[in-house]
Design a protein around this motif. Structure first.
Motif, mmCIF file in Angstrom:
data_model
loop_
_atom_site.group_PDB
_atom_site.id
_atom_site.type_symbol
_atom_site.label_atom_id
_atom_site.label_comp_id
_atom_site.label_asym_id
_atom_site.label_seq_id
_atom_site.Cartn_x
_atom_site.Cartn_y
_atom_site.Cartn_z
ATOM 1 N N LYS A 16 15.810 -4.756 -20.590
ATOM 2 C CA LYS A 16 15.742 -3.349 -20.962
ATOM 3 C C LYS A 16 15.382 -3.338 -22.430
ATOM 4 C CE LYS A 16 16.822 -1.296 -17.153
ATOM 5 N NZ LYS A 16 15.690 -0.951 -16.342
ATOM 6 N N GLY A 17 14.092 -3.299 -22.721
ATOM 7 C CA GLY A 17 13.646 -3.364 -24.108
ATOM 8 C C GLY A 17 13.957 -4.724 -24.699
ATOM 9 N N ASP A 18 14.709 -4.726 -25.794
ATOM 10 C CA ASP A 18 15.051 -5.970 -26.487
ATOM 11 C C ASP A 18 16.374 -6.560 -25.990
ATOM 12 O OD1 ASP A 18 14.552 -7.954 -28.433
ATOM 13 O OD2 ASP A 18 15.865 -6.956 -29.868
ATOM 14 N N ALA A 74 17.882 -10.131 -27.640
ATOM 15 C CA ALA A 74 17.576 -11.372 -26.926
ATOM 16 C C ALA A 74 16.086 -11.590 -26.697
ATOM 17 C CB ALA A 74 18.286 -11.365 -25.572
ATOM 18 N N LEU A 75 15.269 -10.546 -26.830
ATOM 19 C CA LEU A 75 13.896 -10.650 -26.322
ATOM 20 C C LEU A 75 12.800 -10.386 -27.360
ATOM 21 C CD1 LEU A 75 14.582 -8.886 -22.916
ATOM 22 C CD2 LEU A 75 14.408 -11.338 -23.363
ATOM 23 N N GLY A 79 9.399 -6.835 -23.535
ATOM 24 C CA GLY A 79 8.252 -7.306 -22.772
ATOM 25 C C GLY A 79 6.889 -7.002 -23.350
ATOM 26 N N THR A 80 6.697 -5.819 -23.923
ATOM 27 C CA THR A 80 5.367 -5.467 -24.427
ATOM 28 C C THR A 80 5.134 -5.905 -25.861
ATOM 29 O OG1 THR A 80 6.156 -3.288 -25.107
ATOM 30 C CG2 THR A 80 5.183 -3.465 -22.896
ATOM 31 N N ALA A 87 9.515 -12.928 -21.799
ATOM 32 C CA ALA A 87 9.760 -11.660 -22.472
ATOM 33 C C ALA A 87 10.576 -10.681 -21.634
ATOM 34 C CB ALA A 87 8.439 -11.017 -22.864
ATOM 35 N N GLN A 88 10.735 -10.929 -20.328
ATOM 36 C CA GLN A 88 11.545 -10.067 -19.470
ATOM 37 C C GLN A 88 12.954 -10.608 -19.250
ATOM 38 O OE1 GLN A 88 8.135 -10.577 -18.496
ATOM 39 N NE2 GLN A 88 7.748 -8.648 -19.529
#
Length: 117
Positions: A16-18, A74-75, A79-80, A87-88
């Motif tokens: 969910k986002g980052d 965490a990301l 993803g984008t 990234a997911q």
């Protein structure tokens, strides 16, 4: 007794986002109490030291024999935006299942937990 989460639970994760969202589900009803007691937000944050930059939030779902963790930061933006291979956040579930918890021998034996060498 040292117990590997992989031997007593399964997990799923996503993004969910980052934020990575990781659910951990006991393989047997009697093992949920062990997860609830030993898989704390502090233990999870320590397990992911160097891989997340934000807080860990924990939610209990006893009716599902599960815990859910939000791993903020965490990301690398999500993803984008992220250049990370994952990234997911799909591998965070596998990474959490590699966690080893220490359960007193009597408690582990009573719950029928498998030992990890």
């Amino acid at each position: 007794m040292r117990v590997r989460l992989l031997d007593i639970a399964h997990a799923r994760s996503g993004d969910k986002g980052d934020t990575a969202n990781v659910g951990v589900i006991a393989l047997k009803p009697e093992w949920y109490a062990v997860l609830d007691k030993y898989v704390t937000k502090d233990a999870v944050a320590k397990h992911f030291t160097g891989h997340i930059t934000g807080d860990v939030v924990r939610f209990e779902l006893p009716n599902l024999m599960a815990l859910n963790f939000l791993l903020h930061g965490a990301l690398d933006g999500g993803g984008t935006l992220s250049l990370k291979t994952d990234a997911q956040g799909k591998v965070f579930s596998t990474a959490l299942l590699r966690m080893v918890i220490d359960v007193p021998d009597a408690e582990a034996t009573a719950a029928g937990l498998p030992a990890f060498a």
